[in-house]
Scaffold this motif. Structure first.
Motif, PDB file in Angstrom:
ATOM      1  N   ALA B  92       0.843  -1.192   0.000  1.00  0.00           N
ATOM      2  CA  ALA B  92       0.000   0.000   0.000  1.00  0.00           C
ATOM      3  C   ALA B  92       0.881   1.246   0.000  1.00  0.00           C
ATOM      4  CB  ALA B  92      -0.923  -0.005   1.215  1.00  0.00           C
ATOM      5  N   ALA B  93       1.918   1.238   0.850  1.00  0.00           N
ATOM      6  CA  ALA B  93       2.797   2.399   0.935  1.00  0.00           C
ATOM      7  C   ALA B  93       3.514   2.625  -0.393  1.00  0.00           C
ATOM      8  CB  ALA B  93       3.811   2.217   2.062  1.00  0.00           C
ATOM      9  N   LEU B  94       3.974   1.530  -1.009  1.00  0.00           N
ATOM     10  CA  LEU B  94       4.665   1.642  -2.295  1.00  0.00           C
ATOM     11  C   LEU B  94       3.723   2.193  -3.367  1.00  0.00           C
ATOM     12  CD1 LEU B  94       7.279   1.088  -3.843  1.00  0.00           C
ATOM     13  CD2 LEU B  94       6.469  -1.231  -4.276  1.00  0.00           C
ATOM     14  N   ALA B  95       2.501   1.640  -3.407  1.00  0.00           N
ATOM     15  CA  ALA B  95       1.541   2.082  -4.417  1.00  0.00           C
ATOM     16  C   ALA B  95       1.154   3.543  -4.220  1.00  0.00           C
ATOM     17  CB  ALA B  95       0.304   1.190  -4.367  1.00  0.00           C
ATOM     18  N   PHE B  96       0.851   3.918  -2.977  1.00  0.00           N
ATOM     19  CA  PHE B  96       0.506   5.314  -2.709  1.00  0.00           C
ATOM     20  C   PHE B  96       1.684   6.230  -3.049  1.00  0.00           C
ATOM     21  CE2 PHE B  96      -3.105   3.764  -0.154  1.00  0.00           C
ATOM     22  CZ  PHE B  96      -4.081   4.645  -0.610  1.00  0.00           C
ATOM     23  N   GLY B  97       2.875   5.759  -2.766  1.00  0.00           N
ATOM     24  CA  GLY B  97       4.073   6.543  -3.077  1.00  0.00           C
ATOM     25  C   GLY B  97       4.201   6.778  -4.573  1.00  0.00           C
ATOM     26  N   LEU B  98       4.008   5.703  -5.354  1.00  0.00           N
ATOM     27  CA  LEU B  98       4.136   5.820  -6.811  1.00  0.00           C
ATOM     28  C   LEU B  98       3.051   6.739  -7.375  1.00  0.00           C
ATOM     29  CD1 LEU B  98       4.959   2.087  -7.670  1.00  0.00           C
ATOM     30  CD2 LEU B  98       6.526   4.044  -7.652  1.00  0.00           C
ATOM     31  N   VAL B  99       1.834   6.622  -6.841  1.00  0.00           N
ATOM     32  CA  VAL B  99       0.743   7.500  -7.293  1.00  0.00           C
ATOM     33  C   VAL B  99       1.045   8.952  -6.915  1.00  0.00           C
ATOM     34  CG1 VAL B  99      -1.678   8.096  -6.906  1.00  0.00           C
ATOM     35  CG2 VAL B  99      -1.017   5.709  -7.300  1.00  0.00           C
ATOM     36  N   ALA B 100       1.541   9.130  -5.684  1.00  0.00           N
ATOM     37  CA  ALA B 100       1.844  10.490  -5.219  1.00  0.00           C
ATOM     38  C   ALA B 100       2.912  11.128  -6.098  1.00  0.00           C
ATOM     39  CB  ALA B 100       2.301  10.456  -3.762  1.00  0.00           C
ATOM     40  N   VAL B 101       3.919  10.340  -6.490  1.00  0.00           N
ATOM     41  CA  VAL B 101       4.981  10.870  -7.344  1.00  0.00           C
ATOM     42  C   VAL B 101       4.409  11.343  -8.692  1.00  0.00           C
ATOM     43  CG1 VAL B 101       7.043  10.229  -8.679  1.00  0.00           C
ATOM     44  CG2 VAL B 101       6.884   9.593  -6.281  1.00  0.00           C
ATOM     45  N   SER B 102       3.417  10.603  -9.196  1.00  0.00           N
ATOM     46  CA  SER B 102       2.851  10.952 -10.503  1.00  0.00           C
ATOM     47  C   SER B 102       2.113  12.290 -10.473  1.00  0.00           C
ATOM     48  CB  SER B 102       1.913   9.843 -10.987  1.00  0.00           C
ATOM     49  OG  SER B 102       0.693   9.931 -10.278  1.00  0.00           O
ATOM     50  N   PHE B 103       1.685  12.725  -9.284  1.00  0.00           N
ATOM     51  CA  PHE B 103       1.025  14.040  -9.171  1.00  0.00           C
ATOM     52  C   PHE B 103       2.020  15.183  -9.318  1.00  0.00           C
ATOM     53  CE2 PHE B 103      -2.508  11.848  -6.832  1.00  0.00           C
ATOM     54  CZ  PHE B 103      -3.503  12.219  -7.727  1.00  0.00           C
ATOM     55  N   LEU B 104       3.296  14.873  -9.074  1.00  0.00           N
ATOM     56  CA  LEU B 104       4.304  15.941  -9.092  1.00  0.00           C
ATOM     57  C   LEU B 104       4.756  16.177 -10.530  1.00  0.00           C
ATOM     58  CD1 LEU B 104       6.399  14.583  -6.105  1.00  0.00           C
ATOM     59  CD2 LEU B 104       4.803  16.500  -6.020  1.00  0.00           C
TER      60      LEU B 104
END
Lengths: 260, 267
Positions: B92-104
């Protein structure tokens, strides 16, 4: 000896211990104290909270009520019921005895000799047999001359003679170190012989006192009555007696039961 | 003298493996491998947050890793098996991290560098952070060495002898979060656990005491860094993964050798 002056002061004093686990009351209002030079035994059926009580006394269990007081600077030698050393952890007997404090070679050798496993200092802990492992635990517990020795079912896995020797050894240790000894056990009869005081535990303290008084108490008999008869039966059985030499009436009955 | 990027890479790797050696031993002995991986995976979320908030990557990763470790500790023993719980939280942390990066979208970031490390791009500032963290981790682990060892063997013995296993576990968790935060530049979040576990596991075959195992792990770690850098230079392979490959080969060789020697001794 300096200890005599403080002899009356308990080593550990517990008052009104309450421990709950998963909504169940494991210990209820348990009061207990042990003094130097005293052998105190806790007996009780499986799941009666004996091990939890020991763990509460050393501070390894969160209390839901009550208080445990240790005498100042109390040194505890603890021999747990079981100890699992992960196979990935390389540990010699010597390193185990030197944990956490370093001892010199002579001290280690003397401790192992007294525990009955001389020349095993460089063996891996995982290579020891069950009995040797227990002796190594004992050797470590005694290494720094504890004020209080705590043993959780330490005679497990020993045969009847081994158990009797073990308790004789405990009395020797008590006399030598003038330490208190607190033990939990199933081996009712040998325990009864060695202890100065017995506490019969079934979540609360059912009865306590001198071994003979306790074994005659109705609360104790209610808990152990049947078990005790079985234990006595084992004791009375002569192990050297070959069953086929004489046709004993009870054995004949057993055989008849088996056949039917 | 720190002008050469290979030298800086070597020093960065050296700092990480030296600190990882004794800490990695505890990760192996206490069966925390998956715990370490979960904490490391959370680091991607930390990277995204630090970029979004423009704080240092080190601080962001450290904070999120610590938070993850505390969350795992708090949730453990509440109905789910530990491996299930860690599996949920890590991914979950990895997935949320990857999604969060895509917002930047306005920040150009090379995600690969955080996932697999970018040791050849280590600058002088990075080197200072890595060595600062490494010294801190090494200090914490060695300071609590004896007590942690006793607590690893038995919580009860430790309690009886007046230690506080809960506090020392927390110290170990903090050390783990620090090493993840400093190693992210060297091997990336996906391979950090490898640097903790593989050298320690490789050293097990020829160790008789915990201290020998920790020293062995340090030696094997250094050899892996040297071999990985050399290999990636000559074979033009990614450096972080190359370091882990060398460590894995050493592990395979030592473990096999240990087996053979013991089998011979037994006959």
């Amino acid at each position: 000896m300096p200890m005599t002056a403080t002899k009356q002061e308990p080593l550990i004093e517990a008052k009104g211990l309450d421990v709950r686990m998963g909504g169940q009351r494991v210990l209820e209002h348990v009061d207990l104290s042990i003094s130097a030079g005293e052998i105190l035994t806790i007996v009780g059926p499986n799941g009666s909270g004996k091990s939890t009580l020991l763990r509460a006394l050393i501070g390894a269990v969160r209390l839901d009520g009550g208080k445990v007081t240790h005498a100042e600077g109390l040194r505890i030698g603890y021999v747990p019921q079981r100890l699992h050393i992960d196979p990935t952890l390389p540990l010699t007997v010597r390193r185990f005895l030197n944990l956490p404090r370093q001892h010199n070679k002579a001290q280690i050798e003397q401790a192992l000799e007294r525990a009955g496993i001389p020349n095993r200092a460089d063996a891996a802990m995982t290579a020891l047999s069950g009995g040797q492992f227990q002796r190594a635990l004992m050797a470590r517990a005694l290494l720094d001359q504890p004020d209080l020795l705590i043993l959780d079912e330490a005679s497990q896995g020993l045969d009847q003679t081994g158990t009797a020797d073990f308790y004789r050894q405990l009395e020797q240790i008590r006399d030598e170190l003038n330490c208190g000894i607190l033990l939990v056990s199933h081996d009712l009869h040998v325990v009864m012989r060695a202890a100065d005081r017995v506490i019969c535990l079934n979540h609360h303290i059912c009865c306590q006192g001198h071994p003979e008084a306790v074994s005659n108490a109705p609360e104790y008999r209610a808990l152990f009555g049947r078990y005790e008869e079985e234990a006595l039966a084992i004791f009375r059985h002569d192990p050297h007696h070959h069953p086929h030499d004489h046709a004993h009436a009870p054995e004949a009955e057993v055989e008849a039961d088996d056949a039917g | 003298m720190l002008d050469d990027f290979m030298l800086r890479a070597g020093l960065a790797g050296l700092g990480v493996v030296l600190a990882a050696a004794p800490l990695g031993c505890f990760v192996v002995w206490r069966r925390m491998a998956f715990f370490g991986a979960a904490t490391a995976h959370a680091a991607v979320l930390g990277v995204a947050l630090s970029l979004a908030l423009s704080v240092s990557i080190f601080a962001g990763v450290l904070a999120v890793s610590l938070l993850m470790a505390v969350l795992v500790t708090a949730l453990s023993g509440r109905g789910y098996a530990m491996d299930t719980l860690l599996g949920v939280l890590a991914h979950a942390a990895l997935a949320f991290g990857l999604v969060a990066v895509s917002f930047l979208s306005d920040v150009r970031i090379d995600l690969m560098a955080y996932l697999f490390g970018d040791i050849l791009a280590v600058g002088r500032g990075d080197l200072a952070v890595i060595w600062g963290g490494a010294v801190l981790v090494l200090g914490l682990t060695l300071w609590r060495w004896q007590a942690l060892l006793l607590e690893t063997i038995s919580d009860e013995l430790a309690h009886a002898e007046g230690h506080d296993p809960r506090r020392d576990s927390l110290i170990l968790t903090i050390a783990l979060a620090i090493i993840i935060a400093v190693a992210i530049k060297v091997v990336g979040v996906l391979l950090i656990t490898a640097l903790l576990i593989i050298p320690a596991a490789a050293a097990r075959a020829f160790s008789h005491t915990p201290e020998q195992m920790a020293l062995g792990a340090a030696g094997i770690g250094m050899l892996s860094v040297a071999g990985g850098l050399w290999g990636s230079w000559h074979l033009d392979t990614p450096t972080g993964p190359s370091i882990v490959c060398v460590a894995a080969l050493i592990f395979a060789a030592l473990t096999t050798l240990g087996r053979v020697i013991r089998a011979k001794a037994a006959t």
